[in-house]
Design a protein around this motif. Structure first.
Motif, PDB file in Angstrom:
ATOM      1  N   ARG A 126      -6.481   5.516   5.703  1.00  0.00           N
ATOM      2  CA  ARG A 126      -6.774   6.429   6.797  1.00  0.00           C
ATOM      3  C   ARG A 126      -5.919   6.027   8.000  1.00  0.00           C
ATOM      4  O   ARG A 126      -5.630   4.850   8.177  1.00  0.00           O
ATOM      5  N   LEU A 127      -5.559   6.996   8.803  1.00  0.00           N
ATOM      6  CA  LEU A 127      -4.785   6.737  10.014  1.00  0.00           C
ATOM      7  C   LEU A 127      -5.490   7.361  11.202  1.00  0.00           C
ATOM      8  O   LEU A 127      -6.097   8.424  11.082  1.00  0.00           O
ATOM      9  N   CYS A 128      -5.371   6.688  12.345  1.00  0.00           N
ATOM     10  CA  CYS A 128      -6.009   7.203  13.545  1.00  0.00           C
ATOM     11  C   CYS A 128      -5.177   6.810  14.759  1.00  0.00           C
ATOM     12  O   CYS A 128      -4.964   5.618  15.010  1.00  0.00           O
ATOM     13  N   PRO A 129      -4.688   7.809  15.503  1.00  0.00           N
ATOM     14  CA  PRO A 129      -3.953   7.473  16.718  1.00  0.00           C
ATOM     15  C   PRO A 129      -4.890   6.890  17.767  1.00  0.00           C
ATOM     16  O   PRO A 129      -6.047   7.295  17.858  1.00  0.00           O
ATOM     17  N   ARG A 130      -4.393   5.931  18.504  1.00  0.00           N
ATOM     18  CA  ARG A 130      -5.133   5.344  19.632  1.00  0.00           C
ATOM     19  C   ARG A 130      -4.257   5.528  20.857  1.00  0.00           C
ATOM     20  O   ARG A 130      -3.416   4.689  21.165  1.00  0.00           O
ATOM     21  N   GLY A 131      -4.421   6.659  21.516  1.00  0.00           N
ATOM     22  CA  GLY A 131      -3.544   6.986  22.626  1.00  0.00           C
ATOM     23  C   GLY A 131      -2.183   7.392  22.099  1.00  0.00           C
ATOM     24  O   GLY A 131      -2.004   7.659  20.918  1.00  0.00           O
TER      25      GLY A 131
ATOM     26  N   TRP B 222       0.855  -1.178   0.000  1.00  0.00           N
ATOM     27  CA  TRP B 222       0.000   0.000   0.000  1.00  0.00           C
ATOM     28  C   TRP B 222       0.892   1.228   0.000  1.00  0.00           C
ATOM     29  O   TRP B 222       1.867   1.287   0.752  1.00  0.00           O
ATOM     30  N   ALA B 223       0.577   2.197  -0.825  1.00  0.00           N
ATOM     31  CA  ALA B 223       1.317   3.457  -0.883  1.00  0.00           C
ATOM     32  C   ALA B 223       0.377   4.591  -0.522  1.00  0.00           C
ATOM     33  O   ALA B 223      -0.794   4.577  -0.908  1.00  0.00           O
ATOM     34  N   PHE B 224       0.906   5.542   0.216  1.00  0.00           N
ATOM     35  CA  PHE B 224       0.143   6.732   0.553  1.00  0.00           C
ATOM     36  C   PHE B 224       1.130   7.853   0.857  1.00  0.00           C
ATOM     37  O   PHE B 224       2.337   7.628   0.946  1.00  0.00           O
ATOM     38  N   SER B 225       0.614   9.058   0.988  1.00  0.00           N
ATOM     39  CA  SER B 225       1.513  10.197   1.116  1.00  0.00           C
ATOM     40  C   SER B 225       2.215  10.241   2.460  1.00  0.00           C
ATOM     41  O   SER B 225       1.658   9.870   3.493  1.00  0.00           O
ATOM     42  N   ARG B 226       3.444  10.680   2.412  1.00  0.00           N
ATOM     43  CA  ARG B 226       4.225  10.849   3.634  1.00  0.00           C
ATOM     44  C   ARG B 226       3.571  11.898   4.521  1.00  0.00           C
ATOM     45  O   ARG B 226       3.574  11.776   5.746  1.00  0.00           O
ATOM     46  N   ALA B 227       2.956  12.892   3.909  1.00  0.00           N
ATOM     47  CA  ALA B 227       2.244  13.921   4.677  1.00  0.00           C
ATOM     48  C   ALA B 227       1.068  13.317   5.444  1.00  0.00           C
ATOM     49  O   ALA B 227       0.773  13.727   6.572  1.00  0.00           O
ATOM     50  N   LEU B 228       0.391  12.325   4.847  1.00  0.00           N
ATOM     51  CA  LEU B 228      -0.708  11.655   5.534  1.00  0.00           C
ATOM     52  C   LEU B 228      -0.189  10.893   6.752  1.00  0.00           C
ATOM     53  O   LEU B 228      -0.812  10.919   7.820  1.00  0.00           O
ATOM     54  N   LEU B 229       0.942  10.241   6.620  1.00  0.00           N
ATOM     55  CA  LEU B 229       1.533   9.550   7.758  1.00  0.00           C
ATOM     56  C   LEU B 229       1.840  10.540   8.872  1.00  0.00           C
ATOM     57  O   LEU B 229       1.493  10.308  10.032  1.00  0.00           O
ATOM     58  N   GLU B 230       2.445  11.642   8.523  1.00  0.00           N
ATOM     59  CA  GLU B 230       2.776  12.651   9.542  1.00  0.00           C
ATOM     60  C   GLU B 230       1.516  13.160  10.243  1.00  0.00           C
ATOM     61  O   GLU B 230       1.448  13.222  11.468  1.00  0.00           O
ATOM     62  N   GLU B 231       0.508  13.507   9.473  1.00  0.00           N
ATOM     63  CA  GLU B 231      -0.734  14.014  10.048  1.00  0.00           C
ATOM     64  C   GLU B 231      -1.419  12.952  10.909  1.00  0.00           C
ATOM     65  O   GLU B 231      -1.911  13.245  12.005  1.00  0.00           O
ATOM     66  N   GLY B 232      -1.450  11.713  10.426  1.00  0.00           N
ATOM     67  CA  GLY B 232      -2.145  10.643  11.111  1.00  0.00           C
ATOM     68  C   GLY B 232      -1.507  10.194  12.408  1.00  0.00           C
ATOM     69  O   GLY B 232      -2.137   9.495  13.201  1.00  0.00           O
ATOM     70  N   LEU B 233      -0.279  10.595  12.656  1.00  0.00           N
ATOM     71  CA  LEU B 233       0.352  10.265  13.929  1.00  0.00           C
ATOM     72  C   LEU B 233      -0.174  11.152  15.055  1.00  0.00           C
ATOM     73  O   LEU B 233      -0.057  10.797  16.221  1.00  0.00           O
ATOM     74  N   GLY B 234      -0.760  12.282  14.689  1.00  0.00           N
ATOM     75  CA  GLY B 234      -1.241  13.210  15.707  1.00  0.00           C
ATOM     76  C   GLY B 234      -2.747  13.304  15.834  1.00  0.00           C
ATOM     77  O   GLY B 234      -3.274  13.674  16.892  1.00  0.00           O
ATOM     78  N   ARG B 235      -3.452  12.984  14.736  1.00  0.00           N
ATOM     79  CA  ARG B 235      -4.914  13.079  14.752  1.00  0.00           C
ATOM     80  C   ARG B 235      -5.470  12.225  13.615  1.00  0.00           C
ATOM     81  O   ARG B 235      -4.737  11.873  12.691  1.00  0.00           O
ATOM     82  N   PRO B 236      -6.762  11.887  13.660  1.00  0.00           N
ATOM     83  CA  PRO B 236      -7.333  11.114  12.552  1.00  0.00           C
ATOM     84  C   PRO B 236      -7.120  11.844  11.223  1.00  0.00           C
ATOM     85  O   PRO B 236      -7.309  13.064  11.139  1.00  0.00           O
ATOM     86  N   ALA B 237      -6.698  11.095  10.220  1.00  0.00           N
ATOM     87  CA  ALA B 237      -6.377  11.704   8.927  1.00  0.00           C
ATOM     88  C   ALA B 237      -6.718  10.743   7.799  1.00  0.00           C
ATOM     89  O   ALA B 237      -6.712   9.530   7.971  1.00  0.00           O
TER      90      ALA B 237
END
Length: 137
Positions: A75-80, A54-69
């Motif tokens: 999609r990425l979503c931090p859990r704690g 799976w490929a996705f943007s590096r910016a999405l990874l960065e954003e998804g580490l801090g908040r749902p993105a």
């Protein structure tokens, strides 16, 4: 010169009944494709027994580490503070894969050592993408 960064990552597939099953994953970043990160899974992790990437943007990874993105297939979503869930949407269904957030953060920081944020050669990346799509048309 192309630089490729690979980092094995412990991941857990979250099943429909909310159980977790360990799954191997490799995080990958290449200076040839500086806007994207890749998550590679071995054949035993897929429904059809083939490697999956799976490929996705590096910016999405960065954003998804801090908040749902994310709003599309990834999609990425931090859990704690210690876990991040990667949602992968395909015609076959949805897969939820949980990663340790520090491992994802470490990978992201290592990718910035290869190509700094904001220093991506976007024009070259677009040219390579168009060439891959259309070839010598």
């Amino acid at each position: 010169m192309d630089i490729t960064l690979e980092q094995p990552a412990r991941a857990r597939l979250i099943t429909a009944d909310e159980r977790e099953r360990p799954v191997a994953a490799t995080l990958r970043y290449s200076s040839e494709d500086p806007l994207a990160v890749h998550v590679d899974f071995p054949p035993e992790a897929s429904l059809d027994g083939t490697d999956v990437s799976w490929a996705f943007s590096r910016a999405l990874l960065e954003e998804g580490l801090g908040r749902p993105a994310g709003a599309g297939d990834v999609r990425l979503c931090p859990r704690g503070a210690s876990r991040t869930v990667l949602e992968l949407h395909s015609p076959s269904g949805v897969a939820l894969v949980q990663f340790d957030t520090p491992a994802l953060r470490r990978f992201l920081l290592r990718s910035y050592a290869v190509v700094a944020a904001g220093r991506e050669d976007v024009a070259a990346a677009v040219d390579r993408g168009l060439n891959a799509l259309f070839g010598a048309v």
